[in-house]
Design a protein around this motif. Structure first.
Motif, PDB file in Angstrom:
ATOM      1  N   GLU A 115       2.230   5.182  -5.161  1.00  0.00           N
ATOM      2  CA  GLU A 115       0.764   5.476  -5.248  1.00  0.00           C
ATOM      3  C   GLU A 115       0.037   3.720  -5.385  1.00  0.00           C
ATOM      4  O   GLU A 115      -1.073   3.958  -4.821  1.00  0.00           O
ATOM      5  CB  GLU A 115       0.288   6.194  -6.328  1.00  0.00           C
ATOM      6  CG  GLU A 115       0.645   7.795  -6.080  1.00  0.00           C
ATOM      7  CD  GLU A 115       0.187   8.318  -4.772  1.00  0.00           C
ATOM      8  OE1 GLU A 115      -1.054   7.887  -4.603  1.00  0.00           O
ATOM      9  OE2 GLU A 115       0.474   9.420  -4.466  1.00  0.00           O
ATOM     10  N   PRO A 116       0.375   3.238  -6.147  1.00  0.00           N
ATOM     11  CA  PRO A 116      -0.295   1.916  -6.451  1.00  0.00           C
ATOM     12  C   PRO A 116      -0.156   1.158  -5.109  1.00  0.00           C
ATOM     13  O   PRO A 116      -1.583   0.437  -4.829  1.00  0.00           O
ATOM     14  CB  PRO A 116       0.673   1.171  -7.388  1.00  0.00           C
ATOM     15  CG  PRO A 116       1.144   2.414  -8.221  1.00  0.00           C
ATOM     16  CD  PRO A 116       1.592   3.136  -7.131  1.00  0.00           C
ATOM     17  N   MET A 117       0.916   1.238  -4.522  1.00  0.00           N
ATOM     18  CA  MET A 117       0.701   0.356  -2.921  1.00  0.00           C
ATOM     19  C   MET A 117      -0.168   1.095  -2.088  1.00  0.00           C
ATOM     20  O   MET A 117      -1.034   0.404  -1.425  1.00  0.00           O
ATOM     21  CB  MET A 117       2.133   0.269  -2.319  1.00  0.00           C
ATOM     22  CG  MET A 117       3.091  -0.256  -3.215  1.00  0.00           C
ATOM     23  SD  MET A 117       3.806   0.482  -4.553  1.00  0.00           S
ATOM     24  CE  MET A 117       5.253  -0.376  -5.018  1.00  0.00           C
ATOM     25  N   LYS A 118      -0.432   2.372  -2.189  1.00  0.00           N
ATOM     26  CA  LYS A 118      -1.379   3.114  -1.176  1.00  0.00           C
ATOM     27  C   LYS A 118      -2.815   2.628  -1.635  1.00  0.00           C
ATOM     28  O   LYS A 118      -3.553   2.903  -0.762  1.00  0.00           O
ATOM     29  CB  LYS A 118      -1.147   4.580  -1.346  1.00  0.00           C
ATOM     30  CG  LYS A 118       0.197   4.947  -0.808  1.00  0.00           C
ATOM     31  CD  LYS A 118       0.318   6.606  -0.851  1.00  0.00           C
ATOM     32  CE  LYS A 118       1.626   7.083  -0.466  1.00  0.00           C
ATOM     33  NZ  LYS A 118       1.724   8.501  -0.794  1.00  0.00           N
ATOM     34  N   MET A 119      -3.022   2.304  -2.907  1.00  0.00           N
ATOM     35  CA  MET A 119      -4.376   2.096  -3.218  1.00  0.00           C
ATOM     36  C   MET A 119      -4.765   0.634  -2.783  1.00  0.00           C
ATOM     37  O   MET A 119      -6.000   0.276  -3.524  1.00  0.00           O
ATOM     38  CB  MET A 119      -4.591   2.688  -4.694  1.00  0.00           C
ATOM     39  CG  MET A 119      -4.370   3.918  -5.093  1.00  0.00           C
ATOM     40  SD  MET A 119      -4.881   4.533  -6.849  1.00  0.00           S
ATOM     41  CE  MET A 119      -3.381   3.773  -7.507  1.00  0.00           C
ATOM     42  N   GLY A 120      -3.730  -0.180  -2.589  1.00  0.00           N
ATOM     43  CA  GLY A 120      -3.986  -1.491  -2.233  1.00  0.00           C
ATOM     44  C   GLY A 120      -3.762  -2.432  -3.434  1.00  0.00           C
ATOM     45  O   GLY A 120      -4.230  -3.628  -3.601  1.00  0.00           O
ATOM     46  N   MET A 121      -3.209  -2.045  -4.492  1.00  0.00           N
ATOM     47  CA  MET A 121      -2.890  -2.884  -5.638  1.00  0.00           C
ATOM     48  C   MET A 121      -1.742  -3.733  -5.324  1.00  0.00           C
ATOM     49  O   MET A 121      -0.644  -3.712  -4.562  1.00  0.00           O
ATOM     50  CB  MET A 121      -2.328  -1.892  -6.773  1.00  0.00           C
ATOM     51  CG  MET A 121      -3.400  -1.035  -7.456  1.00  0.00           C
ATOM     52  SD  MET A 121      -2.708  -0.190  -8.852  1.00  0.00           S
ATOM     53  CE  MET A 121      -4.012   0.668  -9.555  1.00  0.00           C
TER      54      MET A 121
END
Length: 484
Positions: free
Chosen positions: A313-319
């Motif tokens: 999820e963090p990667m999907k949010m652009g983190m």
């Protein structure tokens, strides 16, 4: 014999096991001698058996030397435990004065005194002029307790508050220790058994509990001792929270100055207790460090963050990363680096996604060890940040010595820049110096559009604050990012 036996039974709970055995032996041998002489008058066994019985009792009697602290000449911790336990068991009443010298460790370092016992000896010598030596107990390196006994039905005329204030007045003047005049800062607490304190553990807790800094030089009693109750409750909440899953990781987003895009998030721990409600880190983290629970808490946060990263999820949010706070106490422990690697390896996640933050100050002797820990973790792909730069939690030496990727400027520096020209100069100087050192800069406490414009002109890299979001749960973070 009957009267003595009744008194023995009334005091039975107050006796140590050894004393109980000795008195049972005494009664048994004495009764044997009396019985033999009663039935056989010609055998003079009564006095002989009484002598044997008394010899056994005398051999078991407590040696006073075992109760004395060799350095100060007053009673020691074991004597305190036995005397308080005896008073509680026999329902006797006690008044207690607990005196803690809050700056004794700092004084020892500054004066070069090898240990705190020299200071305690000086203080004990003074206390002997105020109260009887039999009332004084040296409990630990910075704490002395005085207890005053009286019958439950008739309290002796002792003005405990007057004694405490007299002791406190003495501390207004310097003490001569090792040929040097030093200033000691006491905290004096007054309580009583059983009206205020109902167990031996509570007495020892009063002796061991760290005192808030703003209470130095005060005499505390009744409601003023509420912090002890609160701290005890927080300790229990921490222990219960770890076993019952009452801890929860919150996340506060961080943003890149370039287009105000989501950069990452800082993982922050919260404790939800059924009795005390929500407890925040600034209260329970220092207690966790003092009680040894900090390792379990830090490990819990790291596992939760790893599981979150593993979800994708963090990667999907652009983190780009998630910041995880570490206590220096944890970093200094044996096998720390390997423990971190073992936890992260279980989740098979990119290590560069974890940015560890150091949140506590370190002494000069610790820089080499901490630098080695940071170096090893960075070699394994992790990132490191210095947290709270510009406050008492950081110093210039650590900034120059330790290899940080990002330096987080404390919110107080940003807020002070709005109040005065001097504050603006400090903010500009901090940013300028860190940029020259080629460190990335994150500023905390961003709350207004004006803050963003000011920091943009200074060339800051990252932003964090309530302008974007307060710390929120994982699910709230996902919903927040989807809504933007």
């Amino acid at each position: 014999m009957i009267v003595a036996f009744v008194n023995l039974m009334l005091s039975w709970k107050a006796l140590r096991r050894r004393s109980r055995y000795a008195l049972v032996y005494f009664f048994g041998i004495t009764l044997l001698g009396i019985s033999v002489q009663y039935f056989y008058i010609g055998i003079k066994s009564e006095l002989f058996c009484e002598a044997l019985a008394l010899m056994g009792v005398m051999l078991s009697v407590e040696n006073e030397d075992d109760r004395i602290d060799a350095e100060t000449g007053v009673y020691n911790r074991n004597a305190l435990k036995m005397d308080v336990a005896r008073a509680l068991a026999t329902k006797k009443c006690l008044d207690i004065i607990c005196m803690k010298i809050s700056n004794i460790d700092a004084i020892s370092r500054l004066t070069g005194v090898s240990n705190s016992e020299d200071i305690i000896c000086e203080v004990s010598s003074f206390l002997k002029t105020v109260v009887s030596r039999q009332c004084i107990y040296h409990v630990n390196s910075n704490t002395i307790i005085m207890i005053f006994r009286y019958d439950s039905n008739k309290k002796a005329e002792k003005d405990i508050l007057r004694i405490a204030e007299k002791i406190n007045e003495r501390f207004e003047n310097d003490w001569l220790v090792g040929g040097m005049a030093i200033k000691l800062e006491p905290v004096i607490m007054l309580s009583s058994v059983p009206s205020g304190i109902r167990s031996l553990d509570e007495v020892l807790y009063m002796a061991e509990c760290p005192i808030p800094k703003d209470m130095d030089g005060t005499v505390l009693k009744d409601e003023a001792l509420g912090f002890l109750i609160r701290r005890s409750g927080v300790e229990k909440a921490i222990s219960k929270g770890l076993s019952e899953g009452a801890f929860e990781v919150y996340y506060q987003p961080t943003y890149s100055m370039d287009g105000l895009k989501l950069h990452g998030a800082e993982a922050l721990i919260r404790l939800h207790d059924k009795e005390l409600g929500d407890i925040y880190p600034d209260e329970f983290i220092p207690i966790a460090e003092q009680t040894g629970y900090i390792d379990e808490i830090d490990d819990f946060v790291l596992r939760q963050v790893c599981a979150f990263i593993k979800s994708g999820e963090p990667m999907k949010m652009g983190m780009d990363c998630i910041n995880v706070n570490l206590s220096v106490l944890q970093c200094m422990s044996d096998g720390f680096v390997q423990k971190i690697l073992n936890i992260v390896n279980r989740y098979d996640i990119p290590r560069s996604f974890i940015n560890f933050e150091i949140t506590e100050s370190v002494s000069a002797n610790d820089y080499e060890l901490l630098s080695d820990v940071i170096k090893k973790l960075k070699e394994n792909g992790f990132q490191f940040s210095m947290d709270d730069y510009g406050t008492g939690y950081s110093n210039m030496h650590s900034l120059f010595t330790l290899d940080f990727d990002i330096v987080k400027i404390d919110k107080s520096i940003l807020w002070d820049s709005e109040l005065s020209e001097r504050g603006q100069i400090i903010l500009e100087s901090c940013v300028h110096m860190l940029k020259q050192m080629k460190r990335k800069i994150l500023v905390e406490g961003v709350e207004t559009k004006a803050h963003i414009e000011k920091l943009k002109q200074l060339g800051v890299d990252y932003l964090q604050g309530y302008y974007f979001s307060k710390p929120i749960t994982k699910n709230e973070l996902l919903a927040y990012c989807k809504a933007r």
